[in-house]
Design an enzyme around this catalytic site. Structure first.
Site, mmCIF file in Angstrom:
data_model
loop_
_atom_site.group_PDB
_atom_site.id
_atom_site.type_symbol
_atom_site.label_atom_id
_atom_site.label_comp_id
_atom_site.label_asym_id
_atom_site.label_seq_id
_atom_site.Cartn_x
_atom_site.Cartn_y
_atom_site.Cartn_z
ATOM 1 N N LYS A 171 92.923 68.191 45.968
ATOM 2 C CA LYS A 171 91.843 69.138 46.221
ATOM 3 C C LYS A 171 91.271 68.942 47.642
ATOM 4 O O LYS A 171 91.174 67.809 48.100
ATOM 5 C CB LYS A 171 90.744 68.872 45.183
ATOM 6 C CG LYS A 171 89.695 69.938 45.083
ATOM 7 C CD LYS A 171 88.744 69.614 43.939
ATOM 8 C CE LYS A 171 87.327 69.930 44.365
ATOM 9 N NZ LYS A 171 86.331 69.622 43.348
ATOM 10 N N LYS A 208 85.336 56.674 40.666
ATOM 11 C CA LYS A 208 84.387 56.240 41.700
ATOM 12 C C LYS A 208 84.202 54.742 41.678
ATOM 13 O O LYS A 208 83.958 54.140 42.726
ATOM 14 C CB LYS A 208 83.036 56.937 41.531
ATOM 15 C CG LYS A 208 83.059 58.382 41.991
ATOM 16 C CD LYS A 208 81.659 58.909 42.269
ATOM 17 C CE LYS A 208 81.708 60.364 42.696
ATOM 18 N NZ LYS A 208 80.380 60.982 42.727
ATOM 19 N N LYS A 246 85.361 67.073 50.968
ATOM 20 C CA LYS A 246 84.531 66.901 52.158
ATOM 21 C C LYS A 246 84.603 65.472 52.672
ATOM 22 O O LYS A 246 84.196 65.199 53.784
ATOM 23 C CB LYS A 246 83.084 67.342 51.907
ATOM 24 C CG LYS A 246 82.469 66.907 50.634
ATOM 25 C CD LYS A 246 81.115 67.580 50.439
ATOM 26 C CE LYS A 246 80.628 67.299 49.027
ATOM 27 N NZ LYS A 246 79.388 67.911 48.709
#
Ligand code: TRP
Length: 334
Positions: free
Chosen positions: A197, A115, A200
């Site tokens: 993966k 991140k 969203k």
């Protein structure tokens, strides 16, 4: 342990639209476990602000996630479904546990590294201490079992380490939680890059099926799903696109991989993609219908939000008070 039942805690971020991956990989598990456990299913809005959020969008998304929990089949009278920010004990225990967590441990977290690479302009302290707040979430409820995706395994290990360290100093304060990591097949991959993966936050809107997507959009995205040039429907690592579609099909229908491969023996990819799209539409239809009802019933959802925050606070504060006493905070005068 409450009523002889063990406790489960889990949560999802209050950002973006939940995906088919969140549903098949996590929510269906939560629903299955709900009968046998005392459950806390949290909408983690405090973790969400570790990356910058638009206030209106955050508020709307948090409510959406909470309603999807219910629409997916979690009974809010039995499972404690609530917002993290409504129970101040999370932040309070988070502070305390931060003083029992080492910089070195947090620096090793792969999610922090990922991140901070992704949000290089906002590497804030909250992003770094994210796993400490997650440990607080879990430990406040004396959770026995924590269903999480494999990407959260490292955070869960850290929560266990913090709990063990704390208990070694102060006695048995925290239950040491176990992870519950779903099997590989439950990991739903991107429709556009099946080695990644399903996420969203994917920029390619064809990559992700959202739980609230309209039937036409679902079918269109499946039609465009990336496959391969082999031309045979079989379950192998060499055909990650087809394997992912088989995983989705089996998860939605309850059929086995073998049954599915036999069912589509000799069929083309086009037919198979259509069939997968259709079973997904059927699977999501009742959830979407229930969601629409909830969205219209503000008073009911509000009452759930209020009652469950109270229920969670009551239990969380019991643990928090115990911790505060152990570490030597002054007694409260009543
Ligand atoms: N970090 C988790 C995720 O992004 C969400 C989360 C926050 C969580 N606190 C938790 C999951 C406690 C399980 C238990 O997926």
């Amino acid at each position: 342990m409450l009523d002889g039942k063990k406790t489960i805690f889990s949560g999802m971020q209050a950002t973006g639209n939940l995906t088919l991956g969140n549903y098949l990989g996590a929510l269906t598990n939560w629903v299955d476990l709900a009968d046998d456990y005392n459950c806390y299913y949290c909408v983690v809005d405090e973790h969400a602000i570790t990356v910058r959020q638009d206030p209106t969008a955050l508020r709307q998304n948090a409510r959406k996630v909470l309603m999807i929990y219910i629409a997916a089949g979690l009974d809010p009278e039995k499972c404690c479904i609530y917002y993290q920010s409504h129970v101040s004990a999370h932040a309070e225990l988070g502070w305390i546990l931060g003083c029992y967590t080492y910089m070195g441990e947090l620096s090793r977290m792969t999610q922090f590294k990922d991140k901070s690479a992704k949000h290089a302009d906002n590497i804030n302290a909250g992003l770094f201490t994210y796993p400490v707040l997650m440990a607080a979430d879990i430990l406040l409820y004396q959770s026995d079992l924590v269903p999480v995706g494999s990407d959260q395994k490292q955070h869960l290990e850290l929560a266990r380490d913090i709990a063990i360290r704390f208990n070694n100093i102060y006695g048995d304060v925290f239950t040491i939680p176990e992870g519950y990591i779903p099997k590989a097949g439950a990991r739903i991959m991107s429709l556009q890059d099946p080695t990644k993966k399903m996420s969203k936050s994917d920029e390619n809107e064809n990559a992700t099926i959202h739980i609230l997507d309209k039937p036409d959009d679902i079918i269109r995205k499946f039609k465009r799903a990336v496959t391969d040039s082999v031309g045979i429907i079989q379950y192998t690592d060499d055909q990650p696109g087809i394997r992912n579609l088989i995983d989705i099909y089996t998860a939605c229908t309850g059929k086995t991989v073998d049954e599915t491969v036999r069912e589509f023996d000799g069929k083309g990819y086009g037919d198979f993609k259509m069939a997968v799209g259709e079973v997904v539409v059927d699977k999501l239809a009742p959830i979407q219908a229930r969601y629409d009802e909830l969205a219209k019933d503000k008073a009911y959802v509000d009452s759930i939000i209020k009652n469950n925050a109270e229920k969670a606070s009551y239990f969380a504060n019991k643990t928090l008070r115990k911790v505060q006493k152990k570490i030597g905070y002054p007694e409260r005068i009543r």
